[in-house]
Design an enzyme around this catalytic site. Structure first.
Site, mmCIF file in Angstrom:
data_model
loop_
_atom_site.group_PDB
_atom_site.id
_atom_site.type_symbol
_atom_site.label_atom_id
_atom_site.label_comp_id
_atom_site.label_asym_id
_atom_site.label_seq_id
_atom_site.Cartn_x
_atom_site.Cartn_y
_atom_site.Cartn_z
ATOM 1 N N LYS A 54 2.838 1.288 0.148
ATOM 2 C CA LYS A 54 3.158 2.632 0.363
ATOM 3 C C LYS A 54 3.273 2.793 1.724
ATOM 4 C CE LYS A 54 -0.952 3.140 -1.331
ATOM 5 N NZ LYS A 54 -2.277 3.757 -1.768
ATOM 6 N N THR A 75 -2.552 15.915 2.894
ATOM 7 C CA THR A 75 -2.211 14.559 2.121
ATOM 8 C C THR A 75 -3.251 13.859 2.178
ATOM 9 O OG1 THR A 75 -1.886 13.863 4.438
ATOM 10 C CG2 THR A 75 0.065 14.573 3.394
ATOM 11 N N GLY A 98 -5.780 12.130 -0.027
ATOM 12 C CA GLY A 98 -6.021 11.702 -1.527
ATOM 13 C C GLY A 98 -4.620 11.472 -2.177
ATOM 14 N N THR A 99 -3.629 11.190 -1.380
ATOM 15 C CA THR A 99 -2.126 11.005 -2.014
ATOM 16 C C THR A 99 -2.407 9.336 -2.587
ATOM 17 O OG1 THR A 99 -1.633 10.382 0.106
ATOM 18 C CG2 THR A 99 -0.784 12.336 -0.426
ATOM 19 N N GLY A 100 -3.085 8.540 -2.046
ATOM 20 C CA GLY A 100 -3.081 7.137 -2.440
ATOM 21 C C GLY A 100 -3.934 6.900 -3.761
ATOM 22 N N CYS A 101 -5.161 7.802 -3.968
ATOM 23 C CA CYS A 101 -6.064 7.607 -5.123
ATOM 24 C C CYS A 101 -5.087 8.174 -6.267
ATOM 25 C CB CYS A 101 -7.223 8.761 -4.828
ATOM 26 S SG CYS A 101 -8.142 8.096 -3.160
HETATM 27 N N1 LIG Z 1 3.996 13.595 3.369
HETATM 28 C C1 LIG Z 1 4.498 13.069 2.066
HETATM 29 N N2 LIG Z 1 5.361 13.642 1.509
HETATM 30 C C2 LIG Z 1 5.872 12.870 0.479
HETATM 31 N N3 LIG Z 1 5.073 11.847 -0.047
HETATM 32 C C3 LIG Z 1 4.107 11.360 0.527
HETATM 33 C C4 LIG Z 1 3.447 11.972 1.825
HETATM 34 N N4 LIG Z 1 2.572 11.299 2.227
HETATM 35 C C5 LIG Z 1 2.571 10.072 1.447
HETATM 36 N N5 LIG Z 1 3.252 10.464 0.437
HETATM 37 C C6 LIG Z 1 3.272 9.310 -0.820
HETATM 38 O O1 LIG Z 1 2.186 9.217 -1.378
HETATM 39 C C7 LIG Z 1 1.965 8.009 -2.302
HETATM 40 C C8 LIG Z 1 0.466 7.652 -1.167
HETATM 41 O O2 LIG Z 1 0.931 7.097 -0.067
HETATM 42 P P1 LIG Z 1 0.138 6.693 1.143
HETATM 43 O O3 LIG Z 1 -0.434 8.185 1.876
HETATM 44 O O4 LIG Z 1 0.652 5.855 2.051
HETATM 45 O O5 LIG Z 1 -1.234 6.122 0.529
HETATM 46 P P2 LIG Z 1 -2.765 6.117 1.026
HETATM 47 O O6 LIG Z 1 -3.302 7.560 0.837
HETATM 48 O O7 LIG Z 1 -3.583 5.156 0.365
HETATM 49 O O8 LIG Z 1 -2.786 6.098 2.737
HETATM 50 C C9 LIG Z 1 3.100 7.177 -1.618
HETATM 51 O O9 LIG Z 1 3.869 7.235 -2.652
HETATM 52 C C10 LIG Z 1 3.608 8.104 -0.511
HETATM 53 O O10 LIG Z 1 4.943 7.736 -0.268
HETATM 54 C C1 LIG Z 2 -14.211 7.897 -1.860
HETATM 55 C C2 LIG Z 2 -13.015 7.914 -1.380
HETATM 56 N N1 LIG Z 2 -12.007 7.207 -2.086
HETATM 57 C C3 LIG Z 2 -10.679 6.940 -1.572
HETATM 58 C C4 LIG Z 2 -10.485 7.557 -0.365
HETATM 59 C C5 LIG Z 2 -9.099 7.378 0.130
HETATM 60 O O1 LIG Z 2 -8.252 8.575 0.552
HETATM 61 P P1 LIG Z 2 -6.552 8.428 0.402
HETATM 62 O O2 LIG Z 2 -6.030 8.440 -0.768
HETATM 63 O O3 LIG Z 2 -6.311 9.872 1.326
HETATM 64 O O4 LIG Z 2 -6.204 7.423 1.461
HETATM 65 C C6 LIG Z 2 -11.302 8.591 0.228
HETATM 66 N N2 LIG Z 2 -10.813 9.211 1.482
HETATM 67 N N3 LIG Z 2 -12.453 8.702 -0.029
HETATM 68 MG MG LIG Z 3 -2.412 8.840 2.403
#
Ligand SMILES: Nc1ncnc2c1ncn2[C@@H]1O[C@H](COP(=O)(O)OP(=O)(O)O)[C@@H](O)[C@H]1O
Ligand SMILES: Cc1ncc(COP(=O)(O)O)c(N)n1
Ligand SMILES: [Mg+2]
Length: 546
Positions: free
Chosen positions: A226, A259, A261-264
């Protein structure tokens, strides 16, 4: 430790109808005596088969701020129509500033939670988030061997977006050696991918591809690296790898602080879509679209004082108009032979809108738009409802020109708007993320705006002079070429296209040009099916030549 029941017997393949199952419960046909426990559980099993509820089990940490972790997972699954049970691996003290504390749940108790859920409930997909210790990863692997599920989605959460550590380096080896080989998909962000591969530097899309390939070698069936946190990128780009092909999934980068929690959320949405029966690529695409839409709708929310706020997973509840149940997957190839109806022409040839649509589909139209400028609303709506049924049964998307109200009322697949109609972003607000939106564009600036507004495709023309639309300047091949080169969206050419010139349009081989839209060449003719069939073969021949 509580005693554990054996897992229920697998469901028999026969599916009784819902009415049959309901009859089971009807007092009129129920036996008057109290049913035995075995009979009661048989009835429950029948009801469960009649009304399956896709079930995701999340194995993750609790986020007290409720933006990420278990809380995000439950909201994401609820938004996509899946049931979500939860095994908690850690309790975190967390807010929009960062993670203030982590309290891991003892391994044995994680095991007990897993047994409770997996031995009783029919879980379709397990999704993992924060797994704070190697011991917990091992307990999870053991449980999954004992109670196999349809799919395993592993989000290897190691560092929160705020930069705090959620799972130490000691878990890395267990993740790699034990969990990844069992996973259907692993979804690291760039920082996690780097850690998993011994701190390699990931700066470019090409680095993300190499990382996806290396992680694939650790055993999962698919990998998604991602790029949400990729620096200096105007798009949010994720790299999907199935062991053979790389697919770059591009989304709009939403400008927002929310943003967390986007990954979860992404991983839970993938799990929910898989539980509903989607293929892996479709599940990932739908999940990405959901995150993008949720961020878009939550971009100005203010919760907390820290740098990273939560977003609203249940944004669709705010507008009863969103049809979030099924995220329709727009396929740009559907633009190949785009049939646009015209009430005047149908009247002239004495056919109903429904018959016109049926004939176009019979001839091979790949998408249909109802452009009924003079029809009475009620009559139009009734015809549109029938056309939706006709199109759905043939797998052809149906769009409505301009009339968002009619599109909503008949639950069409989308809307096509012109430059003087409602702006595409407002249409998106009304229709929600799952519908197709097309915009007529004559210039690169209009094409750019359509993309920013969240449209799915643009219609570009008039390529040739046309009588169907009054005061419509002709762009010619040069105008079409300029727009196609500039467009970030797929393009369908329109305006005066017919059997004589359609081939020459496709032979231009322009980037993003996916097909032609036609009105009079199909509908101002005696036999719509014959004309559509012959245009289709002209287009196919032209494409094989170009
Ligand atoms: N500002 C944003 N606008 C649109 N999509 C986003 C944005 N930030 C993250 N994403 C999307 O959210 C999903 C989670 O990605 P990411 O944020 O890299 O993961 P994590 O939360 O694990 O760090 C991916 O599909 C990414 O492309
Ligand atoms: C309990 C818990 N699990 C996962 C995430 C990752 O958060 P994110 O999806 O923003 O990287 C978090 N901050 N807290
Ligand atoms: Mg993120």
């Amino acid at each position: 430790m509580a005693s554990v029941q054996p897992p229920p017997a697998p469901l028999a393949p026969h599916r009784p109808s819902i009415t049959a199952a309901l009859r089971f419960y009807s007092p009129a046909v129920s036996p008057r005596v109290s049913p035995s426990p075995a009979a009661r559980s048989r009835r429950l099993a029948v009801a469960a088969r009649a009304m399956p509820w896709p079930h995701v089990l999340t194995v993750a940490g609790s986020d007290s701020g409720a933006g990420a972790g278990i809380q995000a997972d439950i909201k994401a699954c609820a938004a996509l129509g899946a049931y979500c049970s939860s095994v908690i691996t850690a309790v975190t003290a967390q807010n929009t500033v960062g993670v203030q504390g982590v309290h891991a749940v003892p391994e044995e108790f994680v095991g007990e939670q897993l047994r409770s859920v997996l031995s009783d409930m029919s879980v379709d997909v397990v999704k993992t988030g924060m797994l704070p210790s190697a011991g917990i990863v091992k307990v999870l692997c053991e449980s999954l061997r004992k109670f196999p599920v349809k799919a395993l989605v592993v989000d290897p959460v190691m560092v929160s977006t705020s930069g705090d550590t959620l799972s130490g380096p000691s878990t890395l080896t267990t993740y790699r050696d034990e969990l990844f080989p069992m996973a259907d998909i692993v979804t690291p962000n760039v920082k996690e991918a780097s850690k998993l591969l011994g701190d390699v530097s990931l700066q470019t899309i090409s680095d993300m591809r190499s990382a996806a390939e290396s992680i694939y070698k650790l055993g999962p069936k698919y990998v998604l690296v991602k790029g949400g946190d990729m620096p200096d990128s105007t798009d949010a780009i994720d790299v999907f790898f199935d062991g053979k092909e790389f697919i770059e999934l591009r989304g709009l980068r939403i400008k927002t602080r929310n943003t967390h929690g986007t990954g979860c959320t992404l991983a839970s949405c993938i799990a929910a879509e898989l539980a509903k029966g989607a293929s892996m690529l479709h599940a990932v695409e739908a999940a990405k679209k959901f995150v993008e839409s949720a961020l878009y709708h939550s971009k100005d929310l203010v919760i907390g004082n820290g740098p990273q706020g939560p977003f609203d997973h249940l944004f669709s509840l705010k507008s009863p108009l969103y049809k979030m149940g099924s995220l329709h997957k727009f396929n740009p190839d559907d633009l190949f032979l785009y049939a646009v109806t015209d009430s005047g022409m149908n009247k002239k040839w004495g056919r109903s809108i429904e018959d016109a649509v049926k004939a176009a589909i019979e001839g091979g139209a790949t998408i249909v738009q109802l452009r009924e400028k003079d029809a009475e609303t009620r009559e139009f709506l009734e015809a549109a409802k029938t056309c939706v049924e006709i199109c759905r049964s043939s797998g052809v998307p149906l769009l409505i020109n301009d009339r968002i109200d009619v599109a909503l009322a008949c639950n069409a697949d989308g809307v096509h708007v012109g430059q003087s109609d409602m702006p595409a972003w407002e249409v998106r607000e009304l229709l929600g993320p799952g519908k197709i939106i097309g915009v007529s564009c004559k210039t690169p600036a209009q094409a750019e705006q359509a993309w920013k507004d969240g449209a799915d495709y643009i219609g570009c023309g008039g390529v040739f002079p046309t009588t169907t639309k009054a005061n419509n300047p002709t762009l010619g091949f040069e105008g079409l070429r300029t727009v196609c080169f500039a467009s970030k969206l797929p393009v369908v050419a329109i305006g005066g296209i017919n059997a004589r010139n359609a081939g020459s349009v496709m032979e231009l081989g322009l980037p993003n040009l996916k097909g032609v839209a036609v009105v009079s060449a199909l509908f101002d003719r005696e036999c719509v099916a014959t004309e559509t069939r012959s245009l289709r073969s002209i287009l196919m021949n032209a494409c094989s030549r170009s």
